[in-house]
Scaffold this motif. Structure first.
Motif, PDB file in Angstrom:
ATOM      1  N   LYS A  39       3.027   0.108   7.497  1.00 22.97           N
ATOM      2  CA  LYS A  39       4.258  -0.569   7.927  1.00 22.97           C
ATOM      3  C   LYS A  39       4.787  -1.540   6.882  1.00 22.97           C
ATOM      4  CE  LYS A  39       3.017  -0.173  12.819  1.00 22.97           C
ATOM      5  NZ  LYS A  39       2.734  -0.923  14.079  1.00 22.97           N
ATOM      6  N   SER A  40       3.906  -2.025   6.016  1.00 24.45           N
ATOM      7  CA  SER A  40       4.367  -2.958   4.982  1.00 24.45           C
ATOM      8  C   SER A  40       3.423  -2.931   3.789  1.00 24.45           C
ATOM      9  CB  SER A  40       4.444  -4.383   5.538  1.00 24.45           C
ATOM     10  OG  SER A  40       3.152  -4.871   5.868  1.00 24.45           O
ATOM     11  N   ILE A  41       4.014  -3.059   2.604  1.00 24.67           N
ATOM     12  CA  ILE A  41       3.254  -3.222   1.363  1.00 24.67           C
ATOM     13  C   ILE A  41       3.893  -4.382   0.614  1.00 24.67           C
ATOM     14  CG2 ILE A  41       2.445  -2.165  -0.780  1.00 24.67           C
ATOM     15  CD1 ILE A  41       2.892   0.571   0.464  1.00 24.67           C
ATOM     16  N   THR A  42       3.152  -5.447   0.430  1.00 26.87           N
ATOM     17  CA  THR A  42       3.699  -6.635  -0.221  1.00 26.87           C
ATOM     18  C   THR A  42       2.823  -7.048  -1.394  1.00 26.87           C
ATOM     19  OG1 THR A  42       2.514  -8.055   1.349  1.00 26.87           O
ATOM     20  CG2 THR A  42       4.797  -7.471   1.884  1.00 26.87           C
ATOM     21  N   ARG A  43       3.395  -7.833  -2.285  1.00 24.25           N
ATOM     22  CA  ARG A  43       2.692  -8.320  -3.471  1.00 24.25           C
ATOM     23  C   ARG A  43       2.237  -9.743  -3.227  1.00 24.25           C
ATOM     24  NH1 ARG A  43      -0.009  -5.872  -7.473  1.00 24.25           N
ATOM     25  NH2 ARG A  43       0.772  -6.233  -9.578  1.00 24.25           N
ATOM     26  N   LYS A  44       0.960 -10.030  -3.524  1.00 25.72           N
ATOM     27  CA  LYS A  44       0.422 -11.370  -3.309  1.00 25.72           C
ATOM     28  C   LYS A  44      -0.601 -11.687  -4.401  1.00 25.72           C
ATOM     29  CE  LYS A  44      -2.359 -14.086  -0.061  1.00 25.72           C
ATOM     30  NZ  LYS A  44      -3.113 -14.048   1.229  1.00 25.72           N
ATOM     31  N   ASN A  45      -0.261 -12.643  -5.248  1.00 21.81           N
ATOM     32  CA  ASN A  45      -1.178 -13.100  -6.294  1.00 21.81           C
ATOM     33  C   ASN A  45      -1.716 -11.949  -7.144  1.00 21.81           C
ATOM     34  OD1 ASN A  45      -0.936 -15.763  -5.321  1.00 21.81           O
ATOM     35  ND2 ASN A  45      -2.613 -15.444  -3.851  1.00 21.81           N
ATOM     36  N   GLY A  46      -0.837 -11.013  -7.483  1.00 24.99           N
ATOM     37  CA  GLY A  46      -1.237  -9.888  -8.331  1.00 24.99           C
ATOM     38  C   GLY A  46      -1.887  -8.754  -7.590  1.00 24.99           C
ATOM     39  N   ASN A  47      -2.095  -8.889  -6.289  1.00 21.10           N
ATOM     40  CA  ASN A  47      -2.681  -7.818  -5.482  1.00 21.10           C
ATOM     41  C   ASN A  47      -1.633  -7.210  -4.555  1.00 21.10           C
ATOM     42  OD1 ASN A  47      -5.184  -8.183  -6.622  1.00 21.10           O
ATOM     43  ND2 ASN A  47      -6.013  -9.376  -4.915  1.00 21.10           N
ATOM     44  N   TRP A  48      -1.974  -6.062  -3.975  1.00 23.87           N
ATOM     45  CA  TRP A  48      -1.132  -5.429  -2.969  1.00 23.87           C
ATOM     46  C   TRP A  48      -1.737  -5.650  -1.595  1.00 23.87           C
ATOM     47  CZ3 TRP A  48       3.471  -3.977  -4.529  1.00 23.87           C
ATOM     48  CH2 TRP A  48       3.653  -3.613  -5.865  1.00 23.87           C
ATOM     49  N   VAL A  49      -0.910  -6.019  -0.653  1.00 23.58           N
ATOM     50  CA  VAL A  49      -1.367  -6.250   0.715  1.00 23.58           C
ATOM     51  C   VAL A  49      -0.682  -5.234   1.627  1.00 23.58           C
ATOM     52  CG1 VAL A  49      -1.498  -7.871   2.639  1.00 23.58           C
ATOM     53  CG2 VAL A  49      -1.687  -8.708   0.275  1.00 23.58           C
ATOM     54  N   VAL A  50      -1.487  -4.456   2.347  1.00 23.75           N
ATOM     55  CA  VAL A  50      -0.974  -3.413   3.231  1.00 23.75           C
ATOM     56  C   VAL A  50      -1.117  -3.861   4.681  1.00 23.75           C
ATOM     57  CG1 VAL A  50      -1.235  -1.015   3.976  1.00 23.75           C
ATOM     58  CG2 VAL A  50      -1.576  -1.619   1.565  1.00 23.75           C
TER      59      VAL A  50
ATOM     60  N   THR B  15      -3.146  -6.783   6.273  1.00 27.28           N
ATOM     61  CA  THR B  15      -4.540  -6.676   6.707  1.00 27.28           C
ATOM     62  C   THR B  15      -5.494  -6.348   5.568  1.00 27.28           C
ATOM     63  OG1 THR B  15      -3.778  -5.879   8.864  1.00 27.28           O
ATOM     64  CG2 THR B  15      -6.096  -5.464   8.316  1.00 27.28           C
ATOM     65  N   TRP B  16      -5.071  -5.453   4.660  1.00 27.70           N
ATOM     66  CA  TRP B  16      -5.961  -5.005   3.581  1.00 27.70           C
ATOM     67  C   TRP B  16      -5.343  -5.330   2.235  1.00 27.70           C
ATOM     68  CZ3 TRP B  16      -4.280  -1.268   7.313  1.00 27.70           C
ATOM     69  CH2 TRP B  16      -5.157  -1.133   8.391  1.00 27.70           C
ATOM     70  N   GLU B  17      -6.177  -5.777   1.299  1.00 21.74           N
ATOM     71  CA  GLU B  17      -5.688  -6.242   0.002  1.00 21.74           C
ATOM     72  C   GLU B  17      -6.495  -5.598  -1.118  1.00 21.74           C
ATOM     73  OE1 GLU B  17      -4.984 -10.484  -2.401  1.00 21.74           O
ATOM     74  OE2 GLU B  17      -5.440 -10.473  -0.243  1.00 21.74           O
ATOM     75  N   ALA B  18      -5.798  -5.216  -2.205  1.00 19.52           N
ATOM     76  CA  ALA B  18      -6.463  -4.622  -3.365  1.00 19.52           C
ATOM     77  C   ALA B  18      -5.579  -4.778  -4.592  1.00 19.52           C
ATOM     78  CB  ALA B  18      -6.753  -3.143  -3.112  1.00 19.52           C
ATOM     79  N   PRO B  19      -6.173  -4.830  -5.783  1.00 24.11           N
ATOM     80  CA  PRO B  19      -5.370  -4.931  -7.008  1.00 24.11           C
ATOM     81  C   PRO B  19      -4.703  -3.615  -7.404  1.00 24.11           C
ATOM     82  CG  PRO B  19      -7.695  -4.827  -7.548  1.00 24.11           C
ATOM     83  CD  PRO B  19      -7.621  -4.945  -6.060  1.00 24.11           C
ATOM     84  N   LEU B  20      -5.185  -2.496  -6.835  1.00 27.33           N
ATOM     85  CA  LEU B  20      -4.647  -1.186  -7.174  1.00 27.33           C
ATOM     86  C   LEU B  20      -4.353  -0.409  -5.897  1.00 27.33           C
ATOM     87  CD1 LEU B  20      -3.977   1.062  -9.240  1.00 27.33           C
ATOM     88  CD2 LEU B  20      -6.404   1.725  -9.162  1.00 27.33           C
ATOM     89  N   ILE B  21      -3.164   0.177  -5.832  1.00 23.59           N
ATOM     90  CA  ILE B  21      -2.805   1.020  -4.699  1.00 23.59           C
ATOM     91  C   ILE B  21      -2.350   2.366  -5.253  1.00 23.59           C
ATOM     92  CG2 ILE B  21      -0.405   0.194  -4.588  1.00 23.59           C
ATOM     93  CD1 ILE B  21      -0.644   0.444  -1.500  1.00 23.59           C
TER      94      ILE B  21
END
Length: 379
Positions: A120-131, A134-140
């Motif tokens: 439902k959403s993909i956002t940028r936060k401190n160089g990471n991706w947040v989906v 709920t879930w965060e990673a530097p690479l998507i």
């Protein structure tokens, strides 16, 4: 918030292959898909021996519990004229059911999975991706097909200005009566090209399952062409007169027509989300598998997930599949010299339909399986 090294959006062949290929990398991986598995997937459904080799699948073992129809012949023609049948002798491809094949590939994945979960959403936060917050990673990695939400991060998104192939098809299990009446043979898929060369249709039997469909780049006439083709096949006895269910649609980009970037900072696209389907045939499974294997190698070796570090992926894809054409004429991407009226004659030629249409365009027999040795990708 749950943290991962890598989030893969899409659990089909591309996403599952990438996750499986990174199983011993030490990376924490999450695979997300909006569907639960096994799930229906619109696809004619065949794979070449090169795909099975790249996936390290034992054909005999797979066939014990799954549909695996050996293919030795092809019937090829232009709609409205007799087909040409060629016998290749050896098994040159296999018919599969995507609901089984995709589930099998996903069953080999040991990474965390969130199925039945739309992005439902993909956002940028401190160089990471947040989906989904709920879930965060530097690479998507986008592996969710033509409408993958990750692809939208790299441009206008699907449908903006790229030429899209639209297809409709149906796959069903025939009754004993339908099976007996159907003249299509399991080891002989049928390919029928539209007269304007903007698409083709198929009839593909896998045991008692029958797959019928048609794909075109001229999608506003898709239903009209499909209905005419189906009636033609019914009249000739190639398919049963009483087809059940509705034809389902899907869309994809052909390699020469896709304009999407493949990487950016912390982003990669593989499979149909990257627009990698073969230009002449529209096949997407082999490019999906190979792009995932190439991506896995790049991810293992990348110093970081910057666009510069990931660019090796785009370069290797171009080396494997060729440079994308800057401009491509509409039509089913046949060379200019094949255009009608010569095409009508060529489609009646055993040599042309076997050596060019089948072995070169659809089976890619001249292209060896993708190999991975140590830290190198070799072709």
């Amino acid at each position: 918030m749950d943290y991962y090294d890598l989030i893969i959006v899409g659990a089909g062949p591309a996403g599952a292959t990438l996750a499986h290929s990174l199983r011993d990398s030490g990376k924490r991986i999450l695979v997300i898909d909006k569907k639960t598995f096994p799930r229906d997937k619109t696809c004619a459904g065949w794979v070449t021996p090169a795909v099975m080799a790249s996936l390290d699948i034992d054909v005999s073992d797979y066939a014990r519990e799954h549909t695996l129809q050996p293919i030795r012949r092809f019937r090829i023609g232009m709609m409205g004229q007799p087909a040409v049948e060629n016998n290749h002798g050896d098994v040159v491809s296999y018919g599969i059911r995507r609901c089984e094949f995709d589930h099998y590939l996903l069953s080999r994945v040991t990474a965390s999975r969130e199925l039945g979960t739309p992005v439902k959403s993909i956002t940028r936060k401190n160089g990471n991706w947040v989906v989904n917050d709920t879930w965060e990673a530097p690479l998507i990695v986008g592996a969710g097909g033509h409408f993958c939400p990750v692809a939208k991060l790299l441009g206008d998104g699907p449908g903006s200005h790229e030429t899209v192939v639209a297809a409709k098809e149906v796959e069903f299990e025939m009754t004993p009566e339908q099976s007996e009446a159907c003249e299509a043979r399991g080891d002989t898929p049928e390919l029928w090209f539209c007269k304007d060369l903007k698409g083709y249709a198929w009839v593909f039997r896998k045991g008692n399952f029958l797959n019928i469909g048609l794909g075109r780049e001229d999608n506003h006439k898709l239903t009209e062409h499909l209905e005419r083709f189906v009636e033609e096949m019914k009249a000739s006895g190639r398919i049963p007169a009483d087809l059940p269910g509705r034809f389902k649609g899907h869309a994809y980009l052909l390699y020469d027509h896709a304009e999407r970037a493949l990487v950016d900072d912390g982003v990669m696209l593989i499979g149909d989300s990257a627009g990698l389907a073969y230009t002449q045939s529209g096949e997407g499974i082999r490019p999906a598998i190979e792009s995932a294997l190439i991506a896995a190698q790049v991810i293992r070796e990348a110093e970081d997930y910057s666009a510069q570090s990931l660019q090796t992926y785009g370069e290797t894809i171009a080396q494997r599949f060729g440079n994308r054409a800057a401009e491509t004429e509409n039509g089913w991407h046949l060379p200019e010299w094949i255009k009608a009226p010569l095409a009508s004659t060529l489609m009646r030629s055993h040599w042309f339909t076997r050596k060019v249409v089948t072995e070169k365009w659809f089976l890619h027999q001249e292209v060896p399986p993708l190999g991975l040795t140590g830290s190198a990708v070799h072709f």
